[in-house]
Design an enzyme around this catalytic site. Structure first.
Site, PDB file in Angstrom:
ATOM      1  N   GLY A   1      44.829  47.888  49.320  1.00  0.00           N
ATOM      2  CA  GLY A   1      45.406  48.104  50.647  1.00  0.00           C
ATOM      3  C   GLY A   1      44.553  49.115  51.396  1.00  0.00           C
ATOM      4  O   GLY A   1      44.163  50.141  50.831  1.00  0.00           O
TER       5      GLY A   1
ATOM      6  N   MET B   1      45.811  50.071  42.084  1.00  0.00           N
ATOM      7  CA  MET B   1      46.623  50.567  40.968  1.00  0.00           C
ATOM      8  C   MET B   1      45.900  50.647  39.611  1.00  0.00           C
ATOM      9  O   MET B   1      46.552  50.887  38.603  1.00  0.00           O
ATOM     10  CB  MET B   1      47.884  49.701  40.842  1.00  0.00           C
ATOM     11  CG  MET B   1      48.762  49.766  42.088  1.00  0.00           C
ATOM     12  SD  MET B   1      50.195  48.668  42.046  1.00  0.00           S
ATOM     13  CE  MET B   1      51.163  49.404  40.747  1.00  0.00           C
ATOM     14  N   GLU B   2      44.585  50.424  39.590  1.00  0.00           N
ATOM     15  CA  GLU B   2      43.894  50.428  38.286  1.00  0.00           C
ATOM     16  C   GLU B   2      42.528  51.119  38.288  1.00  0.00           C
ATOM     17  O   GLU B   2      42.109  51.672  37.254  1.00  0.00           O
ATOM     18  CB  GLU B   2      43.652  48.979  37.791  1.00  0.00           C
ATOM     19  CG  GLU B   2      44.896  48.178  37.507  1.00  0.00           C
ATOM     20  CD  GLU B   2      45.500  47.532  38.748  1.00  0.00           C
ATOM     21  OE1 GLU B   2      44.770  47.403  39.758  1.00  0.00           O
ATOM     22  OE2 GLU B   2      46.691  47.183  38.741  1.00  0.00           O
TER      23      GLU B   2
ATOM     24  N   GLU C   1      43.352  37.186  40.496  1.00  0.00           N
ATOM     25  CA  GLU C   1      42.239  37.937  41.081  1.00  0.00           C
ATOM     26  C   GLU C   1      40.893  37.589  40.431  1.00  0.00           C
ATOM     27  O   GLU C   1      39.840  37.893  40.988  1.00  0.00           O
ATOM     28  CB  GLU C   1      42.506  39.457  40.953  1.00  0.00           C
ATOM     29  CG  GLU C   1      43.631  39.926  41.857  1.00  0.00           C
ATOM     30  CD  GLU C   1      44.056  41.373  41.600  1.00  0.00           C
ATOM     31  OE1 GLU C   1      44.484  41.665  40.466  1.00  0.00           O
ATOM     32  OE2 GLU C   1      43.971  42.196  42.512  1.00  0.00           O
TER      33      GLU C   1
ATOM     34  N   ASP D   1      45.851  44.098  52.626  1.00  0.00           N
ATOM     35  CA  ASP D   1      46.969  44.596  53.440  1.00  0.00           C
ATOM     36  C   ASP D   1      46.646  46.001  53.922  1.00  0.00           C
ATOM     37  O   ASP D   1      45.649  46.592  53.528  1.00  0.00           O
ATOM     38  CB  ASP D   1      48.264  44.587  52.603  1.00  0.00           C
ATOM     39  CG  ASP D   1      48.141  45.481  51.380  1.00  0.00           C
ATOM     40  OD1 ASP D   1      47.818  44.962  50.305  1.00  0.00           O
ATOM     41  OD2 ASP D   1      48.331  46.709  51.499  1.00  0.00           O
TER      42      ASP D   1
HETATM   43  N1  ADE Z   1      46.784  46.581  46.009  1.00  0.00           N
HETATM   44  C1  ADE Z   1      46.729  45.845  47.127  1.00  0.00           C
HETATM   45  N2  ADE Z   1      47.471  46.388  48.100  1.00  0.00           N
HETATM   46  C2  ADE Z   1      48.015  47.514  47.592  1.00  0.00           C
HETATM   47  C3  ADE Z   1      48.883  48.496  48.085  1.00  0.00           C
HETATM   48  N3  ADE Z   1      49.353  48.425  49.333  1.00  0.00           N
HETATM   49  N4  ADE Z   1      49.249  49.513  47.266  1.00  0.00           N
HETATM   50  C4  ADE Z   1      48.776  49.559  45.998  1.00  0.00           C
HETATM   51  N5  ADE Z   1      47.964  48.661  45.474  1.00  0.00           N
HETATM   52  C5  ADE Z   1      47.577  47.636  46.252  1.00  0.00           C
END
Ligand code: ADE
Length: 229
Positions: A77, A173-174, A11, A197
């Site tokens: 996401g 997630m961070e 990233e 996504d």
């Molecule tokens: N980072 C990228 N896509 C994600 C997702 N679907 N859930 C959690 N972190 C993500």
């Protein structure tokens, strides 16, 4: 000094590539690079995945480098139908969606006894970010939700509160854990993510496919910020 963090090497690769006068640093087994971009001192580092590693690395780097600002970047996401794969989202604010002490009277996402739930991006950095034009896709501002889960279709279906109650636009997630560290240390913070996504059944495939695009977009964003300082 500006610190640029991303969870995974993939990233931040292209951001590291922007550094002039590059000089390696380490934190335990994590390698990172300091240097300059347009003459401004910058450190680019991987935070690791999930809230605890990200917070640990952020606190360490703040203690060592005493940065004037910290930018967190990478993939997210989308959980907002208006925000598409390939778009960029800058967090007006962010919060930890899986921090839940509601059983003892706190709001979902609230850090108990700190009077802190959503953490706003630094206004000056947000103003700079608002003028960013990504190479592909649209720029959005909104709310990013952070938790220690990669969300796919079934996990998202089990968490309707992400949209209904928390009003989230994207998940990762961070970000909010690093935002909390920056808030605690009075370091101006900005969270910017490329949408990889839709947190659905294709999420894993889309995520892997989007890493190089995220890295390129992160580098363009960092160039934009550095040239605006
Ligand atoms: N980072 C990228 N896509 C994600 C997702 N679907 N859930 C959690 N972190 C993500």
């Amino acid at each position: 000094m500006t610190i640029i963090l991303g969870a995974m090497e993939g990233e931040i690769e292209e951001v590291t590539g922007l550094l002039a006068e590059a000089e390696p640093h380490t934190f335990r087994r994590y390698r990172m690079t300091a240097g300059t971009i347009f003459g401004h001192p910058v450190l680019v580092a991987r935070s690791g995945c999930g809230k605890s590693y990200a917070a640990m690395v952020a606190q360490h780097l703040i203690d060592v480098f005493e940065p004037s600002r910290l930018i967190f970047t990478g993939l997210a996401g989308s959980i907002n139908p208006q925000i598409n794969i390939g778009d960029t989202i800058v967090a007006d604010d962010c919060l930890q969606h899986d921090l839940d002490a509601s059983a003892v009277g706190f709001r979902r996402g609230e850090i108990p006894f700190e009077d802190l739930r959503e953490i706003a991006g630094d206004p000056e950095l947000l103003a700079i970010a608002a003028a960013y034009r990504p190479p592909e896709g649209m720029l959005h501002r909104g709310r990013i939700l952070t938790g220690d889960q990669f969300l796919d279709r079934s996990r998202l279906a089990a968490a309707p509160y992400l949209r209904d109650e928390l009003d989230g636009d994207a998940v990762e997630m961070e970000g909010a854990s690093v935002a909390a560290v920056c808030h605690f240390n009075d370091v101006p913070f900005c969270l910017v993510r490329t949408i990889s996504d839709r947190a659905d059944s294709n999420a894993r495939v889309d995520f892997e496919r989007f890493l190089p695009k995220a890295s390129r977009n992160a580098a363009e964003f960092v160039k934009h910020v550095m040239s605006s300082l």
